[in-house]
Design a protein around this motif. Structure first.
Motif, PDB file in Angstrom:
ATOM      1  N   ALA A   6       0.839  -1.194   0.000  1.00 48.11           N
ATOM      2  CA  ALA A   6       0.000   0.000   0.000  1.00 48.11           C
ATOM      3  C   ALA A   6       0.879   1.251   0.000  1.00 48.11           C
ATOM      4  O   ALA A   6       1.880   1.308   0.709  1.00 48.11           O
ATOM      5  CB  ALA A   6      -0.926  -0.001   1.205  1.00 48.11           C
ATOM      6  N   GLY A   7       0.479   2.214  -0.820  1.00 49.41           N
ATOM      7  CA  GLY A   7       1.253   3.429  -0.974  1.00 49.41           C
ATOM      8  C   GLY A   7       2.254   3.374  -2.112  1.00 49.41           C
ATOM      9  O   GLY A   7       2.828   4.405  -2.479  1.00 49.41           O
TER      10      GLY A   7
ATOM     11  N   SER B 277       3.630   2.067  -6.121  1.00 51.11           N
ATOM     12  CA  SER B 277       3.242   2.390  -7.494  1.00 51.11           C
ATOM     13  C   SER B 277       3.479   1.212  -8.424  1.00 51.11           C
ATOM     14  O   SER B 277       4.352   0.370  -8.175  1.00 51.11           O
ATOM     15  CB  SER B 277       4.067   3.579  -8.012  1.00 51.11           C
TER      16      SER B 277
ATOM     17  N   ARG C  45      -4.808   9.726  -8.503  1.00 48.82           N
ATOM     18  CA  ARG C  45      -3.801   8.701  -8.183  1.00 48.82           C
ATOM     19  C   ARG C  45      -3.326   7.969  -9.430  1.00 48.82           C
ATOM     20  O   ARG C  45      -2.172   7.562  -9.510  1.00 48.82           O
ATOM     21  CB  ARG C  45      -4.381   7.682  -7.200  1.00 48.82           C
TER      22      ARG C  45
ATOM     23  N   ASN D 260      -0.355   5.275  -8.764  1.00 50.71           N
ATOM     24  CA  ASN D 260       0.374   5.733  -7.585  1.00 50.71           C
ATOM     25  C   ASN D 260      -0.516   5.667  -6.351  1.00 50.71           C
ATOM     26  O   ASN D 260      -1.738   5.555  -6.464  1.00 50.71           O
ATOM     27  CB  ASN D 260       0.857   7.171  -7.795  1.00 50.71           C
ATOM     28  N   SER D 261       0.108   5.734  -5.200  1.00 51.97           N
ATOM     29  CA  SER D 261      -0.626   5.714  -3.928  1.00 51.97           C
ATOM     30  C   SER D 261      -1.631   4.571  -3.890  1.00 51.97           C
ATOM     31  O   SER D 261      -2.800   4.749  -3.533  1.00 51.97           O
ATOM     32  CB  SER D 261      -1.346   7.055  -3.710  1.00 51.97           C
TER      33      SER D 261
ATOM     34  N   LYS E 266      -3.867   1.390  -3.019  1.00 51.21           N
ATOM     35  CA  LYS E 266      -4.582   0.976  -1.820  1.00 51.21           C
ATOM     36  C   LYS E 266      -4.960  -0.493  -1.956  1.00 51.21           C
ATOM     37  O   LYS E 266      -5.097  -1.001  -3.072  1.00 51.21           O
ATOM     38  CB  LYS E 266      -5.853   1.807  -1.655  1.00 51.21           C
TER      39      LYS E 266
ATOM     40  N   SER F 100      -1.612  -4.663   2.481  1.00 44.81           N
ATOM     41  CA  SER F 100      -1.743  -3.607   3.506  1.00 44.81           C
ATOM     42  C   SER F 100      -0.605  -3.647   4.511  1.00 44.81           C
ATOM     43  O   SER F 100       0.185  -4.562   4.523  1.00 44.81           O
ATOM     44  CB  SER F 100      -3.080  -3.742   4.222  1.00 44.81           C
TER      45      SER F 100
END
Length: 121
Positions: free
Chosen positions: A14-15, A17, A67, A84-85, A87, A121
């Motif tokens: 998570a976070g 790319s 994103r 990107n970013s 989740k 996560s």
């Protein structure tokens, strides 16, 4: 007709790319709207992003706006999705799509085989 082959999927935290690529066959790539869709387990396939013939217009689902970025290279017959970013809820099989007219929410008749994106996560 056009054949589509996706690549670039994988496992990411998570976070992080990822950049998906879709290579198209045929000599008329620039005459197709291109799009990306995704399907998570147990859910219906949903629209993610689309781009016009020249790349001058782009469209995004609200869930990815800001994103994800869709782009295309009509010389390389390719379309890309920069994510990107990321989740965990972005986890899905991502499909490339092509249509002579605008993509819309259902997509056109041409689909790739899909590439798996898993966000931990």
């Amino acid at each position: 007709q056009v054949q589509l082959v996706e690549s670039g999927g994988g496992l990411v935290q998570a976070g992080g790319s990822l950049r998906l690529s879709c290579a198209a066959s045929g000599r008329t790539f620039s005459s197709y709207y291109m799009g990306w869709f995704r399907q998570a387990p147990g859910k219906e396939r949903e629209f993610v992003a689309a781009i016009s013939w020249s790349g001058g217009s782009t469209y995004y689902a609200d869930s990815v706006k800001g994103r994800f970025t869709i782009s295309r290279d009509n010389v390389k017959n390719s379309v890309y999705l920069q994510m990107n970013s990321l989740k965990p809820e972005d986890t899905a099989v991502y499909y490339c799509n092509a249509n002579r007219e605008s993509i819309g929410t259902m997509g056109g008749p041409y689909w790739g085989q899909g590439t798996q994106v898993t966000v931990s996560s």
